[in-house]
Design a protein around this motif. Structure first.
Motif, PDB file in Angstrom:
ATOM      1  N   ASP A 147       5.211   0.922 -13.459  1.00  0.00           N
ATOM      2  CA  ASP A 147       6.416   1.395 -12.773  1.00  0.00           C
ATOM      3  C   ASP A 147       6.275   1.234 -11.259  1.00  0.00           C
ATOM      4  O   ASP A 147       7.245   0.906 -10.570  1.00  0.00           O
ATOM      5  N   GLU A 148       5.061   1.484 -10.750  1.00  0.00           N
ATOM      6  CA  GLU A 148       4.831   1.263  -9.319  1.00  0.00           C
ATOM      7  C   GLU A 148       5.036  -0.200  -8.962  1.00  0.00           C
ATOM      8  O   GLU A 148       5.626  -0.524  -7.930  1.00  0.00           O
ATOM      9  N   ALA A 149       4.536  -1.095  -9.820  1.00  0.00           N
ATOM     10  CA  ALA A 149       4.696  -2.524  -9.545  1.00  0.00           C
ATOM     11  C   ALA A 149       6.174  -2.908  -9.475  1.00  0.00           C
ATOM     12  O   ALA A 149       6.604  -3.651  -8.580  1.00  0.00           O
ATOM     13  N   ARG A 179     -10.015   1.542 -10.851  1.00  0.00           N
ATOM     14  CA  ARG A 179      -9.959   0.828  -9.574  1.00  0.00           C
ATOM     15  C   ARG A 179      -8.557   0.354  -9.218  1.00  0.00           C
ATOM     16  O   ARG A 179      -8.356  -0.179  -8.130  1.00  0.00           O
ATOM     17  N   PHE A 180      -7.598   0.451 -10.140  1.00  0.00           N
ATOM     18  CA  PHE A 180      -6.294  -0.187  -9.913  1.00  0.00           C
ATOM     19  C   PHE A 180      -5.186   0.837  -9.636  1.00  0.00           C
ATOM     20  O   PHE A 180      -5.286   1.973  -9.997  1.00  0.00           O
ATOM     21  N   TYR A 202       0.825  -1.213   0.000  1.00  0.00           N
ATOM     22  CA  TYR A 202       0.000   0.000   0.000  1.00  0.00           C
ATOM     23  C   TYR A 202       0.860   1.265   0.000  1.00  0.00           C
ATOM     24  O   TYR A 202       0.492   2.273  -0.610  1.00  0.00           O
ATOM     25  N   ALA A 203       2.009   1.200   0.657  1.00  0.00           N
ATOM     26  CA  ALA A 203       2.927   2.346   0.605  1.00  0.00           C
ATOM     27  C   ALA A 203       3.370   2.585  -0.840  1.00  0.00           C
ATOM     28  O   ALA A 203       3.648   3.720  -1.243  1.00  0.00           O
ATOM     29  N   GLY A 204       3.394   1.534  -1.640  1.00  0.00           N
ATOM     30  CA  GLY A 204       3.850   1.642  -3.024  1.00  0.00           C
ATOM     31  C   GLY A 204       2.755   1.913  -4.027  1.00  0.00           C
ATOM     32  O   GLY A 204       3.004   1.916  -5.233  1.00  0.00           O
ATOM     33  N   GLY A 205       1.516   2.094  -3.553  1.00  0.00           N
ATOM     34  CA  GLY A 205       0.466   2.491  -4.470  1.00  0.00           C
ATOM     35  C   GLY A 205      -0.647   1.485  -4.705  1.00  0.00           C
ATOM     36  O   GLY A 205      -1.562   1.762  -5.485  1.00  0.00           O
ATOM     37  N   ALA A 206      -0.618   0.336  -4.036  1.00  0.00           N
ATOM     38  CA  ALA A 206      -1.694  -0.642  -4.226  1.00  0.00           C
ATOM     39  C   ALA A 206      -3.037  -0.057  -3.815  1.00  0.00           C
ATOM     40  O   ALA A 206      -3.124   0.728  -2.865  1.00  0.00           O
ATOM     41  N   ASP A 209      -1.316 -11.043  -4.117  1.00  0.00           N
ATOM     42  CA  ASP A 209      -1.375 -10.502  -5.475  1.00  0.00           C
ATOM     43  C   ASP A 209      -1.935  -9.091  -5.440  1.00  0.00           C
ATOM     44  O   ASP A 209      -2.920  -8.822  -4.743  1.00  0.00           O
ATOM     45  N   VAL A 210      -1.326  -8.233  -6.228  1.00  0.00           N
ATOM     46  CA  VAL A 210      -1.858  -6.875  -6.434  1.00  0.00           C
ATOM     47  C   VAL A 210      -1.748  -6.563  -7.920  1.00  0.00           C
ATOM     48  O   VAL A 210      -0.698  -6.792  -8.523  1.00  0.00           O
ATOM     49  N   VAL A 211      -2.810  -6.046  -8.497  1.00  0.00           N
ATOM     50  CA  VAL A 211      -2.750  -5.570  -9.884  1.00  0.00           C
ATOM     51  C   VAL A 211      -2.538  -4.058  -9.850  1.00  0.00           C
ATOM     52  O   VAL A 211      -3.330  -3.330  -9.244  1.00  0.00           O
TER      53      VAL A 211
END
Lengths: 104, 104, 104
Positions: free
Chosen positions: B70-72, B103-104, B25-29, B63-65
């Motif tokens: 770049d965030e991934a 939503r992603f 979540y810190a990375g944008g999820a 899993d996170v989409v």
């Protein structure tokens, strides 16, 4: 830092789990995961093309990421040819990118 | 209606679950899923290249989409560098296509 | 021996499982898998753009590999348009390669 790799996924009846794991490591796997689930699929029957039946079953999904895609293809073919002629199950490959390629 | 996106998958020992979720979540999820499974993999040891051992362990797969690839990549590198030097675990990226990209 | 195919993944609240399975088979699926997990995601609200909330929920992940990628896209759009306007959930497509294409 990212490298291309190939994930092999096998979905099968639970009774096949140990045989599949043996084939994965014989084919070069350095690790694997197993998840329990349920599903529905065709059960082929080698006696005739028309005899396929669809039934519900408890399944396991096994995943292995192969750094060497040729190894993934070879193992996928071996499993399909050896186990999935008589048993329900599928095998498929997914393109992925990995970090720390030496672990795969 | 479909957009390209990147799925980040993290497979780790369960004890790391909360730390990984924080990093995601810190990375944008904007969401995540967790599945419980079992597996086998290399446990690296920072004291020497030869000390890797393979052991069985109970794992979680997260899993996170990410709509933003770049965030991934950034989160994948952070998790590998922070957690998987000392703990068993892998992280990989899969190309996917999504609907309702907001939503992603 | 390998053919290109498309995996459809649906992540949804468990109460939607049977409706999703019906839509998958109506759209051409020849099999599916279900895995139980947990997760967090946005719950859209059709009354306004600002009303989305993020909440924890128990989920199921349903996967179907479609030999026909157009079928996969059609079902993905149907599920997103029909179910995920009011309920939390996501749908995405992954490129895969299959063996024994007649099973998919």
């Amino acid at each position: 830092m990212f490298s291309n790799a190939t994930k092999l996924t096998v979905i099968a009846e639970r009774l096949l789990q140990e045989r599949i794991i043996e084939m994965l490591y014989a084919g070069g796997a350095k690790g694997h995961t197993v998840f329990d689930g349920s599903g529905k699929g065709e059960h082929s029957n080698r006696r005739g093309d028309r005899a396929a039946v669809i039934h519900d079953f408890t399944i396991v999904q096994l995943d292995v990421v192969f750094g060497n895609s040729d190894e993934a293809r070879k193992v996928a073919e071996d499993i399909a040819d050896t186990l999935f002629v008589d048993y329900a199950g599928i095998v498929y490959l997914t393109p992925v990118e990995i970090i720390r390629a030496k672990r795969f």
